[in-house]
Structure formats: structure tokens, C-alpha cells
Design a protein around this motif. Structure first.
Motif: not given
Length: 391
Positions: A64, A67, A249, A291, A293, A380, A391
Motif C-alpha cells: 500500500y 496509498d 501490507s 494510510r 499501512s 493510489g 496499489r
């Protein structure tokens, strides 16, 4: 719309296994706002090559990494921030302005809309009208309804990491239907023997995905390229009803919420051995990663609470109780990471929860049977589907 692909040179570099050790930076190709392709630098120490055509991970140790808070792609950075709520019993989508916490529009759609799903290229939101056997497009740039596409039994919708196929979770038809990600034309149908295929997530290399089967208490392992079921197992709990699926993650552990076992199953996806159960709360249902992870938010629909799992330690560290109870179901995290949005499935409401301390910021009335809401836009590079796996 054009589908983004990797630079041939980057793919060759990855295939040769010399991605990050040479001291040079490779580049990914990901969707760009004007429909062209965009280069993005990729961190050194890249993971081995995965599914051909799949943008390589930014960080092989963090699925992630793309993200992070407010790191919006050029594709979506000018889209208005909205929360799109499908109301399964009202056949509508409620549109919430997250700044005012008010419904600003109600969009009529097809029969029994279950989830609002961002397309792989992130330019379209697809409303899954399950019993209406259609997908309704919403343009997230304007918030307006677009075309309707005939798709049978679209309970849920995912996209292969290479952006080539949409995967329709045809729950009642007992099928995984692979369709062209742009036209939605059927390409291959994979019949399944389990009942109620509904949720999924993909391995770090994109080569397989795990699917939950709600009504028979089973899990499937599917080869992405072959579009074929390669593993199947019954969960070790009488009456199991697996729901949302999410990978950790670090890419090593899979979590599957189970609304009857009242917890999440912890699975080794590569080996696909028997999972073990981590109790979280009554009616465990939705799974969402923070956010940074580091945390996973688990909605416990049967008791009106959200459990917080520390991903590095695999330990439950908090439980947030909704002040007036409720039925927190599916949703997503705001772009800045500060708000968790969840539908109240049985209460015709939506909850906004502060991820910093777990207090309920707002409760908003919507239509009947709100389900898989999408918070949009989100950070992402591309979407794997559901209410927003990026991703």
C-alpha cells in the motif's frame, strides 16, 4: 479509454532480476488524466516480476505504499471529494459531501445496487446492480450517471492487476466471470462449486487471488493468468460466512472477515493451508487498511463496533464502539486517512469515524439497505476493485 501498460524496457529489467541492485531507477506506466501513460519512479530493491503487464510495486515490503495520505494520481486529483452510497433496497446511490456530511444528490440506478467500484484506470465508478443484471457508470469528475451496461449477476467487481480484465463475482450464478475491463464483454466464465462468491484480493505479484464464498463457508484460490480455480477449502467453523478479504501490507498474510465466526481468519495464501481464527466482534464484515499501512480497521456489523488490528504485530489493539450502536458494514478511508466511512447496513445510515481516536464524527441518513460505499477519490495508481483496493 486506453489501458496503461508497462514500458517494455522496465518489464525486461524486472524479468532479468536486476531492478534495484544496479543503482538505477525503473519506471512504471500508470493511468494519466488525459488517457495517455505516465512514468513514475519506482523505489530501488524492486520485487521480482509478477503478472505480465502489472505495474510493479512501489515498495516490495509494502503493498500500500502508493496509498499515502492525499497522494492523488493525476487521473483523479481534480475530482470532487464525495462518498457514493449504494442503497440496495431503494435502488439508488446517495452522494455525500464529506465536508458538510450531507447528502447532496440521490441517483436512481438499477435493482439492488450492492457496491460502488472504481475502475482499474480510476476514471469510472461502477454501480453493481446485482438483481438488475446491469452496471451503472458514474463519472467521478462530475458525479453524474453515465451509461448502463448489461452484466448478469454483478454482486461484486474486481480488476486483474494488469488492467486487462474485470472479474465479476456472480454470486447466485456460481461463477467468476472474466470480462474486458473496458467494454465489459465476457471473455471467460469459470464455474465454481461453492456458494456465494463475493469478495477477493490479489497476491503481491498479482499471479493469484483469494475469493470468499459466503453461503458455503469456503475459500477459493484462483490463478489470475489462467483464470482458473486452483485451490478450494472449507473453513473450520460450522456455519462460517466469510466476507471481505484483504492482504497485509507486507504481502505475507491474508485476512478474511467472517460474520458468523465473529472474527477474521488468518491465512497463508501462498501455501493455502488451514487458517486460524482471530476473534474481533460480532458480525465481522469489512476490512480497510490505514494510510500508513500499519493498521487494519475491521467493522463488526453485529455489535456496532470497529476493531483495530496492528498489522506488524498481528495484534488487536483497540475497539471503537459506535455511541448509539448500529450496523457498520462496508466502506473506505478518506484521502487524508483521518476518516473511516462505513455504511450502516440495517439502519439506513452512514457513519464517519475519526481514525485518530475512534469517535463518531457524523451519522448521515441515506436510503434503505446501504452497502458497499466508495469514498472517492483515493490515493493510489490503479484500482483492483471492490469499494477501493488501490496499489
Amino acid at each position: 479509454m486506453h489501458r496503461a501498460v508497462l514500458f517494455a524496457a522496465a518489464a525486461a529489467l524486472l524479468a532479468s532480476g536486476c531492478g534495484g541492485d544496479s543503482g538505477t531507477e525503473a519506471a512504471d506506466r500508470v493511468p494519466h488524466k488525459d488517457g495517455q501513460q505516465q512514468q513514475q519512479p519506482r523505489q530501488r530493491g524492486a520485487a521480482p516480476a509478477g503478472l505480465p503487464g502489472m505495474p510493479p510495486l512501489l515498495d516490495p515490503h509494502d503493498l500500500y505504499a502508493a496509498d499515502r495520505p492525499n497522494k492523488l494520481s493525476p487521473v483523479v486529483k481534480d475530482f470532487p471529494s464525495r462518498v457514493y452510497v449504494p442503497n440496495t433496497e431503494s435502488d439508488t446511490v446517495s452522494v455525500i459531501d464529506p465536508k458538510t456530511y450531507k447528502v447532496i444528490e440521490t441517483i436512481p440506478v438499477g435493482n439492488q445496487p450492492q457496491h460502488v467500484v472504481p475502475s482499474w484506470d480510476m476514471k469510472t465508478l461502477w454501480v453493481n446492480n446485482d438483481r438488475g443484471h446491469t452496471l451503472t457508470a458514474i463519472d467521478p469528475a462530475t458525479g453524474k450517471k453515465g451509461r448502463t451496461v448489461d452484466v448478469h449477476d454483478p454482486y461484486n467487481l474486481y480488476f486483474t492487476p494488469d488492467g486487462k480484465y474485470a472479474v465479476v463475482m456472480a454470486s447466485m450464478d456460481r461463477e467468476l466471470v472474466f470480462r474486458d475491463a473496458q467494454t465489459m464483454k465476457r471473455k471467460k466464465t469459470e464455474p465454481v462449486s461453492c456458494k456465494g462468491v463475493n469478495h477477493a484480493d490479489f497476491s503481491p505479484d498479482g499471479k493469484y487471488f483469494i475469493v470468499s464464498c459466503e453461503f458455503s463457508g469456503e475459500l477459493l484460490k484462483v490463478d489470475t493468468a489462467k483464470m482458473k480455480v486452483i485451490g478450494q477449502q472449507k473453513l473450520p467453523f460450522e456455519g462460517a460466512m466469510p466476507q471481505d478479504v484483504k492482504i497485509s501490507s507486507d504481502g505475507k498474510t491474508w485476512y478474511i472477515a467472517d460474520m458468523m465466526a465473529d472474527g477474521v481468519w488468518v491465512l497463508d495464501g501462498d501455501r493455502f493451508t488451514e487458517p486460524w481464527l482471530m476473534p474481533t466482534g460480532k458480525g465481522a464484515h469489512g476490512l480497510y487498511v490505514s494510510r500508513d499501512s500499519k493498521s487494519m480497521y475491521i467493522s463488526n456489523r453485529g455489535e456496532g463496533s470497529i476493531s483495530v488490528l496492528d498489522l506488524p504485530s498481528r495484534k488487536l489493539v483497540k475497539k471503537w464502539e459506535l455511541p448509539e450502536g448500529g450496523s457498520p458494514d462496508m466502506g473506505g478511508v478518506s484521502a487524508d486517512g483521518n476518516v473511516l466511512w462505513l455504511s450502516g447496513r440495517y439502519d439506513s445510515e452512514v457513519y464517519a469515524i475519526d481514525t485518530r481516536d475512534g469517535h463518531q464524527i457524523a451519522k448521515i441518513r441515506v436510503g434503505a439497505g446501504p452497502h458497499g460505499l466508495a469514498v472517492y477519490p483515493q490515493p493510489g495508481r490503479y484500482s483492483l476493485g471492490h469499494t477501493g483496493i488501490f496499489r
